[in-house]
Motif scaffolding. Structure first.
Motif, mmCIF file in Angstrom:
data_model
loop_
_atom_site.group_PDB
_atom_site.id
_atom_site.type_symbol
_atom_site.label_atom_id
_atom_site.label_comp_id
_atom_site.label_asym_id
_atom_site.label_seq_id
_atom_site.Cartn_x
_atom_site.Cartn_y
_atom_site.Cartn_z
ATOM 1 N N UNK A 131 0.835 -1.058 -0.043
ATOM 2 C CA UNK A 131 -0.039 -0.145 0.072
ATOM 3 C C UNK A 131 0.891 1.293 0.087
ATOM 4 N N UNK A 132 1.889 1.244 0.757
ATOM 5 C CA UNK A 132 2.955 2.371 0.842
ATOM 6 C C UNK A 132 3.530 2.788 -0.623
ATOM 7 N N UNK A 133 3.869 1.726 -1.100
ATOM 8 C CA UNK A 133 4.543 1.873 -2.623
ATOM 9 C C UNK A 133 3.283 2.376 -3.507
ATOM 10 N N UNK A 134 2.206 1.727 -3.325
ATOM 11 C CA UNK A 134 1.084 1.944 -4.376
ATOM 12 C C UNK A 134 0.729 3.717 -4.031
ATOM 13 N N UNK A 135 0.832 3.818 -2.784
ATOM 14 C CA UNK A 135 0.411 5.455 -2.144
ATOM 15 C C UNK A 135 1.398 6.663 -2.896
ATOM 16 N N UNK A 136 2.657 6.156 -2.900
ATOM 17 C CA UNK A 136 4.036 6.812 -3.361
ATOM 18 C C UNK A 136 3.631 7.203 -4.966
ATOM 19 N N UNK A 137 3.358 5.961 -5.591
ATOM 20 C CA UNK A 137 3.083 6.123 -7.021
ATOM 21 C C UNK A 137 1.872 7.132 -7.535
ATOM 22 N N UNK A 138 0.662 7.024 -6.795
ATOM 23 C CA UNK A 138 -0.518 7.642 -6.981
ATOM 24 C C UNK A 138 -0.279 8.967 -6.536
ATOM 25 N N UNK A 139 0.170 9.192 -5.405
ATOM 26 C CA UNK A 139 0.463 10.641 -5.018
ATOM 27 C C UNK A 139 1.467 11.591 -6.001
ATOM 28 N N UNK A 140 2.579 10.965 -6.359
ATOM 29 C CA UNK A 140 3.508 11.508 -7.705
ATOM 30 C C UNK A 140 2.756 11.519 -8.969
ATOM 31 N N UNK A 141 1.739 10.735 -9.136
ATOM 32 C CA UNK A 141 0.771 10.947 -10.338
ATOM 33 C C UNK A 141 0.158 12.028 -10.276
ATOM 34 N N UNK A 142 -0.552 12.226 -9.018
ATOM 35 C CA UNK A 142 -1.526 13.411 -8.846
ATOM 36 C C UNK A 142 -1.011 14.664 -8.967
ATOM 37 N N UNK A 143 0.253 14.749 -8.133
ATOM 38 C CA UNK A 143 1.045 15.929 -8.180
ATOM 39 C C UNK A 143 1.488 16.101 -9.739
ATOM 40 N N UNK A 144 1.731 15.376 -10.467
ATOM 41 C CA UNK A 144 2.057 15.396 -11.809
ATOM 42 C C UNK A 144 1.024 16.028 -12.773
ATOM 43 N N UNK A 145 -0.131 15.427 -12.431
ATOM 44 C CA UNK A 145 -1.430 15.937 -13.145
ATOM 45 C C UNK A 145 -1.578 17.739 -12.861
ATOM 46 N N UNK A 146 -1.276 17.788 -11.478
ATOM 47 C CA UNK A 146 -1.549 19.446 -11.297
ATOM 48 C C UNK A 146 -0.590 20.060 -11.974
ATOM 49 N N UNK A 147 0.799 19.769 -11.991
ATOM 50 C CA UNK A 147 1.853 20.371 -12.852
ATOM 51 C C UNK A 147 1.518 20.549 -14.224
ATOM 52 N N UNK A 148 0.907 19.560 -14.708
ATOM 53 C CA UNK A 148 0.565 19.447 -16.187
ATOM 54 C C UNK A 148 -0.360 20.472 -16.339
ATOM 55 N N UNK A 149 -1.480 20.607 -15.504
ATOM 56 C CA UNK A 149 -2.460 21.811 -15.606
ATOM 57 C C UNK A 149 -1.868 23.232 -15.745
ATOM 58 N N UNK A 150 -0.866 23.174 -14.759
ATOM 59 C CA UNK A 150 -0.206 24.566 -14.631
ATOM 60 C C UNK A 150 0.458 24.980 -16.077
ATOM 61 N N UNK A 151 1.155 23.838 -16.557
ATOM 62 C CA UNK A 151 1.954 23.883 -17.888
ATOM 63 C C UNK A 151 0.835 24.421 -18.836
ATOM 64 N N UNK A 152 -0.382 23.654 -18.890
ATOM 65 C CA UNK A 152 -1.580 23.964 -20.086
ATOM 66 C C UNK A 152 -1.981 25.417 -19.868
#
Lengths: 189, 190
Positions: B160-181
């Motif tokens: 669960x810890x490893x999945x959570x790290x992957x999911x949180x990173x993915x969510x933050x990358x989505x936020x950065x993607x919206x900033x770029x857009x």
């Protein structure tokens, strides 16, 4: 010629000797020709005097360090202005001011006018202009600072990375905002 | 006041700030370089400390599976340290004048977004083989007749810890993607 810097731009232990490197010479040249502009740019990014002095030093350090990578791809002026605006915009972003606090040029023109009967007072006008600049977000802030330095659209475009057409549009909005905010700014056709 | 008078007034403001001398600028640059050096050294020390602990486990753990797990984790930690330096370090100061702020800001956002979006691959995945081997070694060493759930809670927690790290990173990358857009849309709008 003996260089006084390491490849990454960081100074070595003996670099406090007589300035001899190309980097030092380019730095001294840049400050001799553009030092006063740097001070005005910095005032556009920081209103508090003590922090402004610190930011000015930060800009100097950034220019000195960056000149280790200057290969003449653009003019020294363009390079120096870009460094100053990069450091200034980063300073604004780092200061924790929320992006929602800043407005674009359209919104600036529609803000309530602060014009007063003392509008002819030059110092009051400059203070008001600085107040307007501090409300602007990037890159409108850079465009306004460069416009006040009397650069043309092509030069502003080269420094900010915006097209000349974009810059011309922004300058039009700047004039409109200044006319609204300062009461009576006579513009030239 | 005319436009020309305004510009002249702006450009003829009396100087208020004191410009640092070359020596002062060099000294300040040295302080900046020292701070960066200390920060980099701290990252290497942390990676070295983790590596030392894992090396010690190679002798300390009783089963070959657990020792193999430690060895794999050791390789993963060294790989992570290298990847963090490669993907997350700031652009060098010598590039400050080469790019306008917007292009530089966008390049940094893109770099951060790409690093976070692929974090599951370069940050999470390298740790999995070592953890699986280690847990396998622990499981096979547990005494017969223990509770059914014995190490499963720990295994599930790690997963669960490893999945959570992957999911949180993915969510933050989505936020950065919206900033770029938003940055791109703002550029196009003009």
């Amino acid at each position: 010629m003996r260089t006084t810097t390491e490849p990454d731009g960081a100074p070595d232990a003996e670099s406090t000797a007589v300035p001899t490197s190309a980097q030092d010479e380019a730095y001294l040249d840049a400050i001799a020709h553009h030092g006063s502009e740097l001070e005005r740019f910095v005032s556009g990014y920081e209103r508090r005097p003590a922090e402004r002095q610190e930011l000015l030093q930060e800009v100097h350090v950034a220019i000195w360090r960056s000149l280790a990578g200057f290969r003449g791809e653009c003019s020294l002026r363009t390079w120096v202005y870009r460094v100053a605006h990069n450091v200034g915009a980063t300073h604004v972003a780092r200061s924790g001011a929320g992006a929602r606090r800043f407005v674009d040029l359209d919104a600036l023109a529609s803000l309530p006018s602060e014009s007063t009967p003392q509008a002819a007072d030059r110092r009051l006008d400059l203070a008001r202009i600085l107040g307007l600049i501090h409300r602007l977000r990037s890159p409108d802030r850079e465009v306004m600072l460069l416009y006040l330095e009397d650069l043309d659209a092509a030069d502003i475009g080269e420094i900010t990375g915006l097209s000349a057409r974009n810059v011309a549009t922004k300058i039009h909005r700047i004039k409109k905002a200044l006319a609204t905010q300062l009461g009576a700014l006579e513009t030239y056709p | 006041m005319t436009e020309l008078e305004l510009k002249r007034a702006w450009r003829t403001q009396p100087p208020g700030a004191r410009h640092p001398t070359l020596e002062e600028t060099r000294r300040a640059a040295r302080r900046v370089a020292r701070r960066v050096g200390v920060r980099n050294a701290a990252e290497y020390v942390a990676a070295a400390a983790a590596a030392l602990v894992l090396v010690r486990y190679l002798w300390l753990f009783p089963t070959p599976w657990m020792r193999a797990g430690s060895a794999a984790c050791l390789v993963a930690v060294l790989f992570l340290a290298w990847q963090l330096r490669r993907r997350a370090s700031a652009l060098p100061p010598s590039e400050l004048g080469a790019m306008p702020w917007r292009a530089r800001h966008r390049a940094q956002l893109v770099r951060q977004r790409d690093a976070l979006r692929s974090a599951w691959l370069w940050y999470v995945a390298p740790l999995v083989p070592g953890l699986v081997l280690f847990r396998w070694g622990v499981e096979t060493e547990l005494p017969e007749g223990g509770p059914f759930a014995r190490g499963w809670v720990i295994n599930a927690g790690l997963a669960l810890g490893l999945v959570a790290v992957a999911v949180v990173n993915r969510l933050v990358s989505g936020h950065l993607g919206r900033q770029i857009d938003a940055l791109d849309a703002d550029t196009d709008a003009d």
